[in-house]
Design a protein around this motif. Structure first.
Motif, PDB file in Angstrom:
ATOM      1  N   TRP A 183     -51.858 -28.413 -29.165  1.00 62.16           N
ATOM      2  CA  TRP A 183     -53.065 -28.598 -28.351  1.00 62.16           C
ATOM      3  C   TRP A 183     -53.514 -27.253 -27.808  1.00 62.16           C
ATOM      4  CZ3 TRP A 183     -56.749 -31.881 -28.168  1.00 62.16           C
ATOM      5  CH2 TRP A 183     -57.565 -32.038 -27.054  1.00 62.16           C
ATOM      6  N   THR A 184     -54.569 -26.724 -28.377  1.00 61.36           N
ATOM      7  CA  THR A 184     -55.125 -25.442 -27.967  1.00 61.36           C
ATOM      8  C   THR A 184     -56.541 -25.666 -27.478  1.00 61.36           C
ATOM      9  OG1 THR A 184     -56.072 -24.961 -30.131  1.00 61.36           O
ATOM     10  CG2 THR A 184     -53.762 -24.304 -29.763  1.00 61.36           C
ATOM     11  N   SER A 185     -57.144 -24.626 -26.928  1.00 61.29           N
ATOM     12  CA  SER A 185     -58.537 -24.749 -26.501  1.00 61.29           C
ATOM     13  C   SER A 185     -59.460 -24.987 -27.695  1.00 61.29           C
ATOM     14  CB  SER A 185     -58.965 -23.507 -25.716  1.00 61.29           C
ATOM     15  OG  SER A 185     -58.327 -23.496 -24.447  1.00 61.29           O
ATOM     16  N   ARG A 186     -59.072 -24.468 -28.856  1.00 62.29           N
ATOM     17  CA  ARG A 186     -59.849 -24.774 -30.071  1.00 62.29           C
ATOM     18  C   ARG A 186     -59.765 -26.264 -30.384  1.00 62.29           C
ATOM     19  NH1 ARG A 186     -59.017 -21.952 -36.034  1.00 62.29           N
ATOM     20  NH2 ARG A 186     -60.677 -23.105 -37.104  1.00 62.29           N
ATOM     21  N   ASP A 187     -58.567 -26.835 -30.240  1.00 59.61           N
ATOM     22  CA  ASP A 187     -58.399 -28.276 -30.453  1.00 59.61           C
ATOM     23  C   ASP A 187     -59.221 -29.072 -29.451  1.00 59.61           C
ATOM     24  OD1 ASP A 187     -56.541 -27.799 -32.490  1.00 59.61           O
ATOM     25  OD2 ASP A 187     -54.872 -27.778 -31.071  1.00 59.61           O
ATOM     26  N   ALA A 188     -59.185 -28.626 -28.182  1.00 58.99           N
ATOM     27  CA  ALA A 188     -59.908 -29.342 -27.130  1.00 58.99           C
ATOM     28  C   ALA A 188     -61.403 -29.362 -27.406  1.00 58.99           C
ATOM     29  CB  ALA A 188     -59.619 -28.706 -25.774  1.00 58.99           C
ATOM     30  N   ALA A 189     -61.942 -28.216 -27.838  1.00 58.73           N
ATOM     31  CA  ALA A 189     -63.370 -28.143 -28.141  1.00 58.73           C
ATOM     32  C   ALA A 189     -63.720 -28.999 -29.352  1.00 58.73           C
ATOM     33  CB  ALA A 189     -63.770 -26.694 -28.380  1.00 58.73           C
ATOM     34  N   TYR A 209     -69.736 -22.857 -20.854  1.00 61.89           N
ATOM     35  CA  TYR A 209     -68.539 -22.030 -20.671  1.00 61.89           C
ATOM     36  C   TYR A 209     -67.337 -22.578 -21.426  1.00 61.89           C
ATOM     37  CZ  TYR A 209     -71.349 -19.556 -17.300  1.00 61.89           C
ATOM     38  OH  TYR A 209     -72.363 -18.817 -16.722  1.00 61.89           O
ATOM     39  N   GLY A 210     -67.599 -23.374 -22.435  1.00 61.57           N
ATOM     40  CA  GLY A 210     -66.542 -23.824 -23.315  1.00 61.57           C
ATOM     41  C   GLY A 210     -65.754 -25.023 -22.820  1.00 61.57           C
ATOM     42  N   VAL A 211     -64.767 -25.394 -23.619  1.00 61.19           N
ATOM     43  CA  VAL A 211     -63.852 -26.502 -23.341  1.00 61.19           C
ATOM     44  C   VAL A 211     -62.438 -25.932 -23.428  1.00 61.19           C
ATOM     45  CG1 VAL A 211     -63.051 -28.781 -24.069  1.00 61.19           C
ATOM     46  CG2 VAL A 211     -65.480 -28.178 -24.310  1.00 61.19           C
ATOM     47  N   TRP A 212     -61.630 -26.139 -22.400  1.00 60.51           N
ATOM     48  CA  TRP A 212     -60.344 -25.474 -22.273  1.00 60.51           C
ATOM     49  C   TRP A 212     -59.210 -26.489 -22.216  1.00 60.51           C
ATOM     50  CZ3 TRP A 212     -60.454 -20.012 -21.790  1.00 60.51           C
ATOM     51  CH2 TRP A 212     -61.753 -19.470 -21.689  1.00 60.51           C
ATOM     52  N   ALA A 244     -58.983 -19.056 -24.643  1.00 60.41           N
ATOM     53  CA  ALA A 244     -60.011 -19.374 -25.634  1.00 60.41           C
ATOM     54  C   ALA A 244     -59.545 -18.925 -27.020  1.00 60.41           C
ATOM     55  CB  ALA A 244     -61.314 -18.675 -25.272  1.00 60.41           C
ATOM     56  N   GLU A 245     -60.261 -19.371 -28.031  1.00 63.25           N
ATOM     57  CA  GLU A 245     -59.899 -19.020 -29.412  1.00 63.25           C
ATOM     58  C   GLU A 245     -59.900 -17.514 -29.630  1.00 63.25           C
ATOM     59  OE1 GLU A 245     -61.267 -20.235 -33.966  1.00 63.25           O
ATOM     60  OE2 GLU A 245     -62.286 -21.088 -32.219  1.00 63.25           O
ATOM     61  N   ASP A 246     -60.770 -16.803 -28.902  1.00 63.26           N
ATOM     62  CA  ASP A 246     -60.831 -15.347 -29.062  1.00 63.26           C
ATOM     63  C   ASP A 246     -59.838 -14.621 -28.161  1.00 63.26           C
ATOM     64  OD1 ASP A 246     -61.928 -15.595 -26.544  1.00 63.26           O
ATOM     65  OD2 ASP A 246     -63.914 -14.845 -27.085  1.00 63.26           O
ATOM     66  N   GLY A 247     -58.989 -15.371 -27.464  1.00 59.53           N
ATOM     67  CA  GLY A 247     -57.957 -14.768 -26.641  1.00 59.53           C
ATOM     68  C   GLY A 247     -58.335 -14.541 -25.192  1.00 59.53           C
ATOM     69  N   ARG A 248     -59.594 -14.765 -24.834  1.00 61.45           N
ATOM     70  CA  ARG A 248     -60.000 -14.545 -23.448  1.00 61.45           C
ATOM     71  C   ARG A 248     -59.427 -15.615 -22.534  1.00 61.45           C
ATOM     72  NH1 ARG A 248     -66.318 -14.150 -23.165  1.00 61.45           N
ATOM     73  NH2 ARG A 248     -66.090 -15.891 -24.643  1.00 61.45           N
ATOM     74  N   ALA A 265     -56.205 -33.708 -22.709  1.00 58.14           N
ATOM     75  CA  ALA A 265     -56.791 -33.291 -21.437  1.00 58.14           C
ATOM     76  C   ALA A 265     -57.472 -31.935 -21.569  1.00 58.14           C
ATOM     77  CB  ALA A 265     -55.715 -33.233 -20.361  1.00 58.14           C
ATOM     78  N   ALA A 266     -58.633 -31.825 -20.941  1.00 59.48           N
ATOM     79  CA  ALA A 266     -59.413 -30.594 -21.038  1.00 59.48           C
ATOM     80  C   ALA A 266     -60.186 -30.353 -19.754  1.00 59.48           C
ATOM     81  CB  ALA A 266     -60.378 -30.667 -22.224  1.00 59.48           C
ATOM     82  N   PHE A 267     -60.459 -29.093 -19.497  1.00 60.99           N
ATOM     83  CA  PHE A 267     -61.301 -28.676 -18.377  1.00 60.99           C
ATOM     84  C   PHE A 267     -62.598 -28.128 -18.939  1.00 60.99           C
ATOM     85  CE2 PHE A 267     -62.519 -25.073 -15.472  1.00 60.99           C
ATOM     86  CZ  PHE A 267     -63.003 -25.865 -14.427  1.00 60.99           C
ATOM     87  N   VAL A 268     -63.733 -28.605 -18.408  1.00 61.19           N
ATOM     88  CA  VAL A 268     -65.050 -28.174 -18.883  1.00 61.19           C
ATOM     89  C   VAL A 268     -65.802 -27.552 -17.707  1.00 61.19           C
ATOM     90  CG1 VAL A 268     -67.183 -28.846 -20.056  1.00 61.19           C
ATOM     91  CG2 VAL A 268     -65.051 -30.082 -20.540  1.00 61.19           C
ATOM     92  N   PRO A 269     -65.850 -26.215 -17.627  1.00 57.40           N
ATOM     93  CA  PRO A 269     -66.551 -25.551 -16.519  1.00 57.40           C
ATOM     94  C   PRO A 269     -68.065 -25.761 -16.606  1.00 57.40           C
ATOM     95  CG  PRO A 269     -65.111 -24.025 -17.742  1.00 57.40           C
ATOM     96  CD  PRO A 269     -65.249 -25.260 -18.554  1.00 57.40           C
ATOM     97  N   GLN A 270     -68.691 -25.919 -15.459  1.00 56.62           N
ATOM     98  CA  GLN A 270     -70.139 -26.115 -15.355  1.00 56.62           C
ATOM     99  C   GLN A 270     -70.625 -27.101 -16.428  1.00 56.62           C
ATOM    100  OE1 GLN A 270     -72.413 -22.519 -14.941  1.00 56.62           O
ATOM    101  NE2 GLN A 270     -74.286 -23.598 -14.368  1.00 56.62           N
TER     102      GLN A 270
END
Length: 358
Positions: A74-80, A199-202, A232-236, A184-189
């Motif tokens: 389960w990664t942020s890429r998976d969550a998105a 701001y993505g899905v984390w 994030a997928e880009d490491g940020r 489970a994921a966090f979605v900012p704004q």
């Protein structure tokens, strides 16, 4: 911010406060997934002497026990990929998530422990004529968002969370009774219906809360939790993208705050962020805060109470969250008009310290 090398300093509590003995940290998986760093942005601010009144909630817990090992799936890429705009829009309404069974209770969450007994209302709801404020819909800020997860019939966003500053820049803060299920994921704004979230899905990895937290009696004083999120997928890291609020000991019972939250669509069909500027006071008979402002329905548990909010960055100092007694508000009609928060003192700073050292 440099990684702290020692436990945060806790100011002396005022006479009469009862601080629970050394508590256990509970690290619980908020999903069956995980693979990256933690998230919940809280910043340690030093409390002025004599102004770090520690809440009396929460009996002592046992020794800390380790959290579950992260799954590698389960990664942020998976969550998105999982939480697409279609899946968010098609998510089933959350189950009746209020302590008293009303669909409009303030600060309640779909995942509140089923075994938790209902708490009698601390005080009656005020008539409409006495309500000083009503929360207004707005576009939100990057440091505040929603929690999505799949748990029984609760597949929509069920709680609010905020990014807090931390050494690894990957922490979020929410109410202790907000217990997400799988995916489970966090979605900012969060933007309802948006094809791409701004701001993505984390992906949420690991959570940190007290064993003896709850929404009744002394347990309600510990109704807060931290969680880490994968990069994030880009490491940020999350905080690099959204900015973060400073975790700050509550300076006293009277404060001017801005409260930002996301009522769930069951309670507010607009499905947008709301905000309200209000003055806090002591919740009678407790060591909690209260504020009066309408519109904080179910789904707003975990909403940050911010001071010194910078409109340009959308960040400030977080001195409370909707939570505590009854999950964050009274029972009965119009209970969206009053919200509660645990008092931030030594216990939340200790929990934060454990989270950032994990």
């Amino acid at each position: 911010m440099a990684r702290p090398s020692t436990e945060p300093t806790v100011s002396t509590a005022p006479t009469g406060s009862t601080e629970p003995t050394d508590p256990a940290r509970v690290r619980r998986r908020w999903s069956h997934a995980a693979t990256a760093a933690l998230g919940m942005v809280v910043c340690l601010a030093t409390a002025p002497a004599g102004h770090a009144a520690e809440s009396a909630r929460g009996a002592a817990a046992g020794a800390a026990r380790p959290g579950l090992a992260p799954a590698a799936s389960w990664t942020s890429r998976d969550a998105a990929a999982y939480w697409t705009s279609e899946r968010m829009a098609a998510a089933a309404p959350g189950r009746d998530d209020t302590p008293g069974g009303s669909a409009s209770a303030s600060g309640t969450a779909a995942a509140a422990p089923a075994a938790e007994p209902a708490k009698p209302a601390a005080e009656p709801a005020k008539p409409a004529a006495q309500v000083p404020n009503t929360a207004q819909h707005f576009d939100g800020v990057p440091s505040v968002g929603v929690l999505f997860s799949v748990d029984g019939d609760a597949r929509t966003h069920h709680c609010t969370a905020s990014v807090v500053h931390s050494p690894h820049r990957n922490l979020i803060l929410t109410a202790g009774h907000c217990n997400p299920g799988t995916h489970a994921a966090f979605v900012p704004q969060y933007r309802s219906g948006a094809t791409t979230q701004p701001y993505g899905v984390w992906a949420i990895e690991e959570s940190f809360a007290y064993d003896d937290r709850g929404t009744t009696g002394d347990k309600a004083d510990l109704d807060f939790a931290f969680a880490t999120v994968a990069p994030a997928e880009d490491g940020r890291s999350l905080e690099e993208v959204t900015g973060g609020n400073l975790l700050t000991p509550t300076p006293g019972y009277t404060n001017d705050v801005t409260v930002i939250g996301y009522p769930n669509v069951r309670n507010d069909p607009a499905d947008r962020a709301v905000r309200c500027a209000a003055r806090t006071a002591r919740l009678t008979g407790t060591r909690e805060l209260r504020m009066d402002c309408g519109g904080f329905y179910g789904g707003t548990s975990g909403s940050p109470w911010l001071t010194d909010l910078d409109d340009e960055t959308g960040t400030g100092r977080v001195i409370g969250v909707i939570g505590g007694l009854n999950g964050g508000g009274p029972k009965g009609p119009h209970n969206d008009r009053t919200s509660y928060s645990p008092y931030f003192g030594g216990k939340i700073l200790s929990l934060y310290s454990r989270a950032v050292r994990s």
